[in-house]
Design an enzyme around this catalytic site. Structure first.
Site, short mmCIF file in Angstrom:
data_model
loop_
_atom_site.label_atom_id
_atom_site.label_comp_id
_atom_site.label_asym_id
_atom_site.label_seq_id
_atom_site.Cartn_x
_atom_site.Cartn_y
_atom_site.Cartn_z
N LEU A 62 -32.68 -66.71 68.57
CA LEU A 62 -33.22 -66.80 70.01
C LEU A 62 -34.58 -65.84 70.18
O LEU A 62 -34.57 -64.92 69.57
CB LEU A 62 -31.88 -66.04 70.61
CG LEU A 62 -30.67 -66.64 70.65
CD1 LEU A 62 -29.52 -65.85 71.40
CD2 LEU A 62 -30.52 -67.97 71.13
N HIS A 121 -34.99 -68.52 75.31
CA HIS A 121 -33.65 -68.57 75.51
C HIS A 121 -32.98 -67.55 76.46
O HIS A 121 -31.99 -67.73 77.20
CB HIS A 121 -32.89 -68.42 74.08
CG HIS A 121 -33.52 -69.16 73.00
ND1 HIS A 121 -34.06 -69.12 71.95
CD2 HIS A 121 -32.79 -70.72 72.85
CE1 HIS A 121 -33.98 -70.07 70.91
NE2 HIS A 121 -33.42 -71.10 71.80
P1 AMP Z 1 -32.92 -74.59 70.82
O1 AMP Z 1 -32.29 -73.33 70.52
O2 AMP Z 1 -34.40 -74.77 70.57
O3 AMP Z 1 -32.20 -75.93 70.67
O4 AMP Z 1 -32.93 -74.30 72.72
C1 AMP Z 1 -31.85 -74.00 73.46
C2 AMP Z 1 -32.59 -74.18 74.67
O5 AMP Z 1 -33.50 -73.33 74.98
C3 AMP Z 1 -32.88 -75.57 75.17
O6 AMP Z 1 -32.54 -75.91 76.21
C4 AMP Z 1 -34.55 -75.41 75.14
O7 AMP Z 1 -35.18 -76.46 75.79
C5 AMP Z 1 -34.64 -73.92 75.51
N1 AMP Z 1 -35.94 -73.28 75.18
C6 AMP Z 1 -36.39 -73.49 73.74
N2 AMP Z 1 -37.66 -72.80 73.96
C7 AMP Z 1 -37.90 -72.54 75.06
C8 AMP Z 1 -39.08 -71.95 75.76
N3 AMP Z 1 -40.05 -71.59 75.27
N4 AMP Z 1 -38.86 -71.87 77.14
C9 AMP Z 1 -37.99 -72.10 77.95
N5 AMP Z 1 -36.85 -72.52 77.28
C10 AMP Z 1 -36.93 -72.87 76.08
#
Ligand code: AMP
Length: 278
Positions: A33, A37
């Protein structure tokens, strides 16, 4: 914060909230995270009575074995961050818990998965839909929070919940960036120092392209973006598309507030994505 490893235990803990009509908010993640996140969790907390976060590195959405094997796993730090952010329930299921048998469902996303990530990561969105639908079945949230960082994923998830009639509101949250513009990503920790130094060129180029879009033909602008990023020896663009924000289909010409520029870039073994609203 209470940590759950089984669907049954989490569902049981959420039941009293549902019974009292107290809204549940849900943030699905794959862990490692970062502040992106955390921003989702913060927004979720503001809008719901109980906040559930899941951490599950979903094997079925990885089309590249090495990417799955090398995906950062930092549960201890993640747990501390979530505790500090005021998350109520953390769900950390095993692969057997989420997939006691193989998921053989096939989802139809129309044209949404025939472009960009759908082309370069075959099967990826089938895996995303499998895990998102299973998690929504367990948590049954009123609101679920997804980042605009994964722009195509957000469109696919909106489509999925419409098709399957899930009574959930999908909330899209803005991209959180490092001070130098690089979109935050769990994969950024795998960049070498040289790659990390070049990586902000992706966001810088997208920001510059926004200034040019009204006066430059779409094809010319696409070439300009790709050439500028590829001029960095550490970066290799996989695709850059200028698409309709809702249909995700390639746009032929500029339309105000209707387009999104979406990019995937390889920095060595690390694949980075980013996007910008035009
Ligand atoms: P992940 O753990 O990469 O699957 O991401 C989980 C959630 O966090 C997903 O909905 C991603 O789009 C969101 N997320 C990941 N990186 C970012 C970021 N830099 N800004 C905003 N949301 C993010």
């Amino acid at each position: 914060m209470i940590v759950f490893e089984t669907k049954a235990a989490l569902a049981k803990a959420l039941f009293p909230y549902r019974e009292r009509n107290m809204p549940t908010g849900f943030v699905p993640t794959m862990g490692a995270l970062h502040s992106g996140h955390v921003s989702l969790v913060e927004q979720c907390r503001k809008e719901n009575c109980v906040t559930v976060v899941s951490i599950f590195v979903n094997p079925t959405q990885f089309n590249d074995r090495n990417d799955f094997a090398g995906y950062p796993r930092t549960l201890e730090e993640d747990t501390e961050k979530l505790n500090n952010t005021g998350c109520d329930f953390l769900f950390v299921p095993s692969a057997d818990e989420m997939y006691p048998e193989k998921d053989t469902r096939l989802f139809d996303f129309g044209a949404l998965d025939k472009v960009m990530e759908g082309v370069f990561r075959p099967g990826h969105f089938q895996g995303v839909a499998q895990i998102v639908s299973r998690l929504l079945d367990v948590v049954q949230p009123q609101n679920a929070y997804f980042g605009e960082k994964d722009f195509q994923q957000l469109a696919i998830v909106r489509h999925l919940v419409r098709e399957l009639h899930y009574p959930v509101t999908i909330v899209g949250c803005p991209i959180v960036r490092e001070p130098d513009g690089l979109a935050m990503s769990s994969r950024n920790v795998r960049l070498t120092p040289a790659q990390r130094k070049s990586a902000p060129e992706i966001a810088r180029t997208l920001f510059e392209s926004k200034k040019k879009i009204t006066g430059t033909p779409v094809d010319e602008l696409k070439k300009w973006v790709i050439d500028r990023i590829n001029s960095r020896s550490e970066l290799k663009t996989e695709y850059f598309e200028i698409v309709d924000r809702n249909t995700l289909q390639p746009a032929g010409e500029y339309r105000e507030n209707a387009l999104q520029g979406c990019i995937a870039v390889h920095a060595g073994a690390v694949r980075l994505i980013d996007n910008i609203a035009y």
